[in-house]
Enzyme design. Structure first.
Site, short mmCIF file in Angstrom:
data_model
loop_
_atom_site.label_atom_id
_atom_site.label_comp_id
_atom_site.label_asym_id
_atom_site.label_seq_id
_atom_site.Cartn_x
_atom_site.Cartn_y
_atom_site.Cartn_z
N ARG A 146 0.91 11.91 -9.45
CA ARG A 146 1.41 10.55 -9.21
C ARG A 146 2.82 10.38 -9.77
O ARG A 146 3.61 9.59 -9.29
CB ARG A 146 0.50 9.52 -9.88
CG ARG A 146 -0.87 9.39 -9.25
CD ARG A 146 -1.55 8.12 -9.76
NE ARG A 146 -2.99 8.10 -9.53
CZ ARG A 146 -3.57 7.71 -8.40
NH1 ARG A 146 -2.84 7.29 -7.39
NH2 ARG A 146 -4.89 7.71 -8.28
N PHE A 187 -0.87 16.34 3.77
CA PHE A 187 -1.33 15.68 2.56
C PHE A 187 -0.17 15.59 1.57
O PHE A 187 0.39 16.60 1.16
CB PHE A 187 -2.52 16.41 1.93
CG PHE A 187 -3.19 15.57 0.90
CD1 PHE A 187 -4.13 14.61 1.26
CD2 PHE A 187 -2.86 15.69 -0.44
CE1 PHE A 187 -4.73 13.80 0.31
CE2 PHE A 187 -3.46 14.89 -1.40
CZ PHE A 187 -4.39 13.94 -1.02
N GLU A 238 0.84 -1.20 0.00
CA GLU A 238 0.00 0.00 0.00
C GLU A 238 0.88 1.25 0.00
O GLU A 238 1.99 1.24 0.55
CB GLU A 238 -0.91 -0.07 1.24
CG GLU A 238 -1.84 1.08 1.48
CD GLU A 238 -2.87 1.36 0.39
OE1 GLU A 238 -2.44 1.53 -0.77
OE2 GLU A 238 -4.06 1.47 0.71
N ASP A 239 0.38 2.31 -0.63
CA ASP A 239 1.16 3.55 -0.66
C ASP A 239 1.21 4.21 0.72
O ASP A 239 2.26 4.63 1.17
CB ASP A 239 0.61 4.53 -1.73
CG ASP A 239 -0.89 4.80 -1.60
OD1 ASP A 239 -1.55 4.22 -0.70
OD2 ASP A 239 -1.41 5.60 -2.40
N ASP A 259 -3.47 5.68 6.30
CA ASP A 259 -3.96 6.94 6.84
C ASP A 259 -4.94 6.63 7.97
O ASP A 259 -4.50 6.30 9.07
CB ASP A 259 -4.58 7.71 5.67
CG ASP A 259 -4.93 9.13 6.01
OD1 ASP A 259 -4.14 9.78 6.72
OD2 ASP A 259 -5.99 9.61 5.57
N LYS A 310 0.78 7.46 8.44
CA LYS A 310 0.40 8.67 9.19
C LYS A 310 -0.31 8.22 10.44
O LYS A 310 -1.55 8.20 10.50
CB LYS A 310 -0.59 9.50 8.35
CG LYS A 310 0.03 10.41 7.32
CD LYS A 310 -1.01 11.44 6.88
CE LYS A 310 -1.28 11.36 5.42
NZ LYS A 310 -2.29 12.29 4.91
P1 IMP Z 1 -7.10 5.20 4.63
O1 IMP Z 1 -8.20 4.28 4.28
O2 IMP Z 1 -7.62 6.45 5.30
O3 IMP Z 1 -5.98 4.58 5.42
O4 IMP Z 1 -6.51 5.78 3.30
C1 IMP Z 1 -5.77 5.06 2.46
C2 IMP Z 1 -5.81 5.66 1.06
O5 IMP Z 1 -6.13 7.06 1.07
C3 IMP Z 1 -4.45 5.54 0.46
O6 IMP Z 1 -4.33 4.35 -0.25
C4 IMP Z 1 -4.39 6.75 -0.44
O7 IMP Z 1 -4.89 6.43 -1.72
C5 IMP Z 1 -5.29 7.77 0.19
N1 IMP Z 1 -4.52 8.76 0.97
C6 IMP Z 1 -4.41 8.86 2.30
N2 IMP Z 1 -3.61 9.88 2.67
C7 IMP Z 1 -3.18 10.43 1.52
C8 IMP Z 1 -2.29 11.53 1.22
O8 IMP Z 1 -1.71 12.21 2.09
N3 IMP Z 1 -2.09 11.78 -0.09
C9 IMP Z 1 -2.69 11.07 -1.10
N4 IMP Z 1 -3.50 10.04 -0.86
C10 IMP Z 1 -3.76 9.73 0.43
MG MG Z 2 -5.56 7.98 -3.70
#
Ligand code: IMP
Ligand code: MG
Length: 198
Positions: free
Chosen positions: A179, A166, A113-114, A117, A145
């Site tokens: 990207r 962000f 995963e990138d 969050d 994060k």
């Molecule tokens: P989560 O479900 O809140 O953990 O979010 C995961 C997804 O939200 C990641 O796979 C990203 O695609 C997107 N995301 C979360 N934070 C960022 C950020 O700072 N920049 C860009 N995409 C983000």
């Molecule tokens: Mg995204």
């Protein structure tokens, strides 16, 4: 000719006039860290074929670079989920938009995963994968994060812990843009650095 700027110190204007980016993690650090992650993952599973599952689209570059740094047998597949659309506001809903090509039963699966969050995306993905009975299930996230987490999900391997900013680049987008940046950068819109809202 425009003056050269030291990376990471000065926000750079972009094609969208009110947006600018400031390098947070330069490409050399990303490269070095990915080698370390690859070595650690292989040490943990020395004799096993590893099946990487990249979460589209943010993890494509990370998976491509990580896979090539892991020695031995490696295969990979992709899955896609949607949760945010074009906004940075989470709907709190995660939806599978593209499933895997191949079954993961009995495989050593590493979800790639990138960024972790809130953790909602990963919580959803792990629940899906667990039902499919992999031999092992691990998570590697390039970025984490921790401040933003609303679930108990943790990555087994983390590239970089970052503050609540962000970020874009190296696969991460804002409305599908940025990207292709080689570095991970903080996005600023107007004069305020973008903070992610839940
Ligand atoms: P989560 O479900 O809140 O953990 O979010 C995961 C997804 O939200 C990641 O796979 C990203 O695609 C997107 N995301 C979360 N934070 C960022 C950020 O700072 N920049 C860009 N995409 C983000
Ligand atoms: Mg995204």
């Amino acid at each position: 000719m425009s003056p050269k700027r030291k990376s990471g110190t000065t926000p750079r204007r972009t094609t969208h006039a009110d947006e600018s980016v400031r390098v947070l993690i330069p490409r050399e650090r990303i490269k070095k860290r990915i080698k370390e992650l690859a070595t650690k993952i292989r040490q943990d599973f020395p004799d096993q074929p590893l099946h990487l599952v990249g979460v589209l689209k943010g993890a494509v570059f990370f998976l491509a670079d990580l896979a090539r740094q892991i020695s031995g047998e490696v295969s990979f597949d992709f899955i896609a989920v949607s949760s945010y659309g074009h906004d940075t506001r989470s709907s709190g809903q995660v939806r599978l938009t593209r499933d895997l090509d191949a079954d993961v039963e009995g495989k050593t699966v590493i979800v790639v995963e990138d960024i972790l969050d809130t953790g909602m995306t990963m919580q959803y993905l792990l629940s899906i994968f667990q039902q499919r009975k992999p031999k092992h299930l691990r998570v590697v996230a390039l970025l984490d994060k921790p401040e933003r987490r609303v679930t108990a999900v943790q990555a087994d391997y983390v590239g970089f812990r970052i503050p609540n900013e962000f970020v874009v680049g190296y696969g991460l987008d804002y409305a599908e843009r940025y990207r292709n940046l080689l570095d991970v950068a903080v996005l600023t819109i107007g004069k305020v650095e973008k903070k992610k809202k839940v």
